[in-house]
Scaffold this motif. Structure first.
Motif, PDB file in Angstrom:
ATOM      1  N   GLN A  30       0.830  -1.207   0.000  1.00  0.00           N
ATOM      2  CA  GLN A  30       0.000   0.000   0.000  1.00  0.00           C
ATOM      3  C   GLN A  30       0.866   1.258   0.000  1.00  0.00           C
ATOM      4  O   GLN A  30       0.532   2.250  -0.660  1.00  0.00           O
ATOM      5  CB  GLN A  30      -0.908  -0.026   1.222  1.00  0.00           C
ATOM      6  CG  GLN A  30      -1.886   1.150   1.298  1.00  0.00           C
ATOM      7  CD  GLN A  30      -3.058   0.819   2.196  1.00  0.00           C
ATOM      8  OE1 GLN A  30      -3.889  -0.012   1.842  1.00  0.00           O
ATOM      9  NE2 GLN A  30      -3.125   1.447   3.351  1.00  0.00           N
ATOM     10  N   ARG A  31       1.968   1.235   0.720  1.00  0.00           N
ATOM     11  CA  ARG A  31       2.856   2.402   0.750  1.00  0.00           C
ATOM     12  C   ARG A  31       3.383   2.722  -0.639  1.00  0.00           C
ATOM     13  O   ARG A  31       3.430   3.885  -1.051  1.00  0.00           O
ATOM     14  CB  ARG A  31       4.004   2.156   1.725  1.00  0.00           C
ATOM     15  CG  ARG A  31       3.594   2.340   3.182  1.00  0.00           C
ATOM     16  CD  ARG A  31       4.703   1.976   4.148  1.00  0.00           C
ATOM     17  NE  ARG A  31       4.329   2.364   5.509  1.00  0.00           N
ATOM     18  CZ  ARG A  31       4.823   1.806   6.607  1.00  0.00           C
ATOM     19  NH1 ARG A  31       5.720   0.834   6.514  1.00  0.00           N
ATOM     20  NH2 ARG A  31       4.427   2.216   7.798  1.00  0.00           N
ATOM     21  N   ARG A  32       3.778   1.690  -1.380  1.00  0.00           N
ATOM     22  CA  ARG A  32       4.290   1.927  -2.725  1.00  0.00           C
ATOM     23  C   ARG A  32       3.195   2.434  -3.647  1.00  0.00           C
ATOM     24  O   ARG A  32       3.414   3.356  -4.449  1.00  0.00           O
ATOM     25  CB  ARG A  32       4.909   0.636  -3.286  1.00  0.00           C
ATOM     26  CG  ARG A  32       6.152   0.173  -2.522  1.00  0.00           C
ATOM     27  CD  ARG A  32       6.886  -0.916  -3.295  1.00  0.00           C
ATOM     28  NE  ARG A  32       6.099  -2.151  -3.410  1.00  0.00           N
ATOM     29  CZ  ARG A  32       6.143  -3.136  -2.518  1.00  0.00           C
ATOM     30  NH1 ARG A  32       6.904  -3.016  -1.425  1.00  0.00           N
ATOM     31  NH2 ARG A  32       5.442  -4.237  -2.702  1.00  0.00           N
TER      32      ARG A  32
ATOM     33  N   ALA B 180       0.794   2.842   9.650  1.00  0.00           N
ATOM     34  CA  ALA B 180       0.138   1.636  10.143  1.00  0.00           C
ATOM     35  C   ALA B 180      -1.162   2.022  10.834  1.00  0.00           C
ATOM     36  O   ALA B 180      -1.256   3.084  11.449  1.00  0.00           O
ATOM     37  CB  ALA B 180       1.045   0.906  11.120  1.00  0.00           C
ATOM     38  N   PRO B 181      -2.195   1.203  10.725  1.00  0.00           N
ATOM     39  CA  PRO B 181      -3.468   1.544  11.369  1.00  0.00           C
ATOM     40  C   PRO B 181      -3.354   1.503  12.883  1.00  0.00           C
ATOM     41  O   PRO B 181      -2.458   0.844  13.434  1.00  0.00           O
ATOM     42  CB  PRO B 181      -4.419   0.461  10.849  1.00  0.00           C
ATOM     43  CG  PRO B 181      -3.532  -0.685  10.490  1.00  0.00           C
ATOM     44  CD  PRO B 181      -2.254  -0.078  10.005  1.00  0.00           C
ATOM     45  N   PRO B 182      -4.246   2.187  13.575  1.00  0.00           N
ATOM     46  CA  PRO B 182      -4.227   2.158  15.045  1.00  0.00           C
ATOM     47  C   PRO B 182      -4.690   0.805  15.568  1.00  0.00           C
ATOM     48  O   PRO B 182      -5.246  -0.007  14.813  1.00  0.00           O
ATOM     49  CB  PRO B 182      -5.216   3.264  15.409  1.00  0.00           C
ATOM     50  CG  PRO B 182      -6.178   3.295  14.265  1.00  0.00           C
ATOM     51  CD  PRO B 182      -5.354   3.004  13.046  1.00  0.00           C
ATOM     52  N   PRO B 183      -4.477   0.537  16.845  1.00  0.00           N
ATOM     53  CA  PRO B 183      -4.971  -0.720  17.418  1.00  0.00           C
ATOM     54  C   PRO B 183      -6.483  -0.817  17.304  1.00  0.00           C
ATOM     55  O   PRO B 183      -7.196   0.185  17.429  1.00  0.00           O
ATOM     56  CB  PRO B 183      -4.529  -0.630  18.889  1.00  0.00           C
ATOM     57  CG  PRO B 183      -3.419   0.371  18.901  1.00  0.00           C
ATOM     58  CD  PRO B 183      -3.736   1.354  17.826  1.00  0.00           C
TER      59      PRO B 183
ATOM     60  N   VAL C  43      -6.299  -1.522   4.826  1.00  0.00           N
ATOM     61  CA  VAL C  43      -4.929  -1.851   4.418  1.00  0.00           C
ATOM     62  C   VAL C  43      -5.087  -2.861   3.287  1.00  0.00           C
ATOM     63  O   VAL C  43      -5.209  -4.061   3.516  1.00  0.00           O
ATOM     64  CB  VAL C  43      -4.101  -2.430   5.580  1.00  0.00           C
ATOM     65  CG1 VAL C  43      -2.655  -2.671   5.136  1.00  0.00           C
ATOM     66  CG2 VAL C  43      -4.130  -1.505   6.779  1.00  0.00           C
ATOM     67  N   ILE C  44      -5.113  -2.348   2.065  1.00  0.00           N
ATOM     68  CA  ILE C  44      -5.578  -3.157   0.942  1.00  0.00           C
ATOM     69  C   ILE C  44      -4.496  -3.428  -0.092  1.00  0.00           C
ATOM     70  O   ILE C  44      -4.781  -4.017  -1.137  1.00  0.00           O
ATOM     71  CB  ILE C  44      -6.796  -2.493   0.259  1.00  0.00           C
ATOM     72  CG1 ILE C  44      -6.430  -1.107  -0.264  1.00  0.00           C
ATOM     73  CG2 ILE C  44      -7.966  -2.424   1.244  1.00  0.00           C
ATOM     74  CD1 ILE C  44      -7.558  -0.456  -1.068  1.00  0.00           C
ATOM     75  N   GLY C  45      -3.264  -3.019   0.190  1.00  0.00           N
ATOM     76  CA  GLY C  45      -2.209  -3.276  -0.778  1.00  0.00           C
ATOM     77  C   GLY C  45      -2.512  -2.613  -2.106  1.00  0.00           C
ATOM     78  O   GLY C  45      -2.737  -1.407  -2.172  1.00  0.00           O
ATOM     79  N   ALA C  46      -2.552  -3.414  -3.154  1.00  0.00           N
ATOM     80  CA  ALA C  46      -2.865  -2.889  -4.486  1.00  0.00           C
ATOM     81  C   ALA C  46      -4.184  -3.440  -5.002  1.00  0.00           C
ATOM     82  O   ALA C  46      -4.421  -3.506  -6.202  1.00  0.00           O
ATOM     83  CB  ALA C  46      -1.734  -3.230  -5.455  1.00  0.00           C
ATOM     84  N   ALA C  47      -5.075  -3.839  -4.108  1.00  0.00           N
ATOM     85  CA  ALA C  47      -6.325  -4.479  -4.494  1.00  0.00           C
ATOM     86  C   ALA C  47      -7.238  -3.537  -5.267  1.00  0.00           C
ATOM     87  O   ALA C  47      -7.169  -2.318  -5.123  1.00  0.00           O
ATOM     88  CB  ALA C  47      -7.054  -4.991  -3.256  1.00  0.00           C
TER      89      ALA C  47
ATOM     90  N   LEU D 231       0.549   7.113  -6.423  1.00  0.00           N
ATOM     91  CA  LEU D 231      -0.740   7.729  -6.715  1.00  0.00           C
ATOM     92  C   LEU D 231      -0.725   9.224  -6.454  1.00  0.00           C
ATOM     93  O   LEU D 231      -1.276  10.021  -7.238  1.00  0.00           O
ATOM     94  CB  LEU D 231      -1.822   7.065  -5.860  1.00  0.00           C
ATOM     95  CG  LEU D 231      -3.256   7.549  -6.036  1.00  0.00           C
ATOM     96  CD1 LEU D 231      -3.802   7.079  -7.376  1.00  0.00           C
ATOM     97  CD2 LEU D 231      -4.132   7.043  -4.898  1.00  0.00           C
ATOM     98  N   ASP D 232      -0.098   9.656  -5.352  1.00  0.00           N
ATOM     99  CA  ASP D 232      -0.085  11.064  -4.981  1.00  0.00           C
ATOM    100  C   ASP D 232       1.184  11.350  -4.186  1.00  0.00           C
ATOM    101  O   ASP D 232       1.263  11.040  -2.998  1.00  0.00           O
ATOM    102  CB  ASP D 232      -1.327  11.402  -4.140  1.00  0.00           C
ATOM    103  CG  ASP D 232      -1.507  12.899  -3.937  1.00  0.00           C
ATOM    104  OD1 ASP D 232      -0.537  13.641  -4.141  1.00  0.00           O
ATOM    105  OD2 ASP D 232      -2.620  13.323  -3.563  1.00  0.00           O
ATOM    106  N   PRO D 233       2.177  11.970  -4.825  1.00  0.00           N
ATOM    107  CA  PRO D 233       3.448  12.222  -4.131  1.00  0.00           C
ATOM    108  C   PRO D 233       3.338  13.230  -2.988  1.00  0.00           C
ATOM    109  O   PRO D 233       4.288  13.378  -2.215  1.00  0.00           O
ATOM    110  CB  PRO D 233       4.353  12.762  -5.248  1.00  0.00           C
ATOM    111  CG  PRO D 233       3.420  13.261  -6.301  1.00  0.00           C
ATOM    112  CD  PRO D 233       2.215  12.381  -6.229  1.00  0.00           C
TER     113      PRO D 233
END
Length: 331
Positions: free
Chosen positions: A26-28, A42-45, A87-91, A33-35
């Motif tokens: 997802q970070r990549r 990382a998401p919260p607990p 947190v979906i990666g490149a889905a 997508l938007d520099p």
């Protein structure tokens, strides 16, 4: 070659491992997508949700928040809030659809039973793949976080009858009147809520701001306040809540801008912004350890005034806050 071991299987990945792997992808994706975005945080607990199998596996974290009576955020937030942190990666569309559907099944009963509730997601504005999914599930883009890089703001033509100056404690009542007028308007077209204790909350907040000398400008005509802009300054540092939204450095922010109805369209708002932005940016100059990033603010896309004014002032959406009220209306 060693003989295969019968009856042994690799240990299944834990939900935390799945989140970690997807977050790297997802970070990549978001960086490309938007520099302007910071590195995806990382998401919260919270309650981890994993849906699907590779290569279509996605995940998210569901969090819950309750605002007690009398809280300032209740002027723009529901009392019970369920938030999904994807947190979906490149889905693509289908896995994200499945994640939103799973989210509804993880909402707490108290959220689903409460009329004063909301389901919310904050997501990069340029991700139109997610936009389609969120709209299909009944979520509405009620707010955007927009940013403006540092730089000059066009100075409007002079208005000899208008005085723009920094506000002081003696301006409290005029500032409260303007803030309530803005709240009443925005409650019709955006995410703001006109609560019974709105006046008391606004008065206490503005009194504290003016008492601390936080940057607030007012526009005065004929001895009467006709406009106000409440501002501040913040540092986006590693580990801070702001670091998940904007790149590290010094930021000015516009908390609220109010112009009385009789003066809208007359340039009062432009003159207030022209006075505020240079000072907000100048407050960080001279510090060798801190980059001056510009300014940010929130505005409501359904608002026919702010959705035009702020883009004209150079602000571009970075994050969109998607919401549906009540939470049980999520499709």
């Amino acid at each position: 070659m060693p003989a295969p071991v019968i009856g042994r299987h690799a240990a299944p990945e834990s939900p935390v491992d799945v989140l970690t792997d997807l977050l790297a992808v997802q970070r990549r994706r978001l960086a490309a997508l938007d520099p302007r975005l910071p590195e995806a945080a990382a998401p919260p607990p919270g309650d981890i949700v994993v849906v699907g199998k590779p290569p279509h596996r996605v995940a998210g974290v569901v969090t819950h928040h309750t605002w007690p009576a009398g809280s300032g955020p209740l002027l723009w937030s529901a009392t019970q809030v369920s938030e999904l942190h994807p947190v979906i990666g490149a889905a693509g569309h289908a896995p994200l659809h499945a994640l939103v559907e799973a989210w509804r099944g993880r909402m707490l009963p108290v959220v689903l039973a409460e009329p004063d509730s909301a389901a919310t997601i904050t997501w990069p504005s340029r991700d139109v793949v997610a936009t389609r999914v969120f709209l299909d599930h009944g979520l509405v883009p009620l707010a955007v976080l927009a940013v403006r890089p540092p730089g000059p703001y066009p100075v409007p033509p002079p208005d000899p009858d208008l005085v723009v100056r920094r506000a002081g404690p003696d301006d409290l009542e005029g500032c409260v009147r303007l803030a309530l007028e803005e709240l009443a308007y925005s409650s019709q077209v955006g995410g703001s809520l006109l609560r019974p204790d709105a006046e008391a909350l606004k008065r206490a907040t503005i009194r504290d701001r003016l008492g601390r000398g936080e940057p607030t400008w007012v526009a005065e005509r004929g001895g009467r306040l006709v406009g106000m802009v409440e501002c501040g300054q913040a540092e986006s540092a590693p580990g801070s809540w702001l670091a998940s939204l904007v790149p590290p450095g010094g930021w000015g922010y516009v908390n609220c801008a109010s112009v009385t109805s009789a003066e809208r369209g007359s340039g009062v708002g432009q003159r207030l912004v022209a006075a505020a932005l240079p000072e907000l940016e100048a407050g960080f100059r001279g510090r060798q350890d801190l980059a001056v990033r510009g300014t940010y603010l929130y505005y409501n896309p359904p608002n026919p005034l702010s959705s035009v004014f702020w883009p004209r002032a150079g602000y571009a959406p970075l994050w969109t806050l998607w919401e549906v009220r009540p939470a049980r209306a999520l499709r």
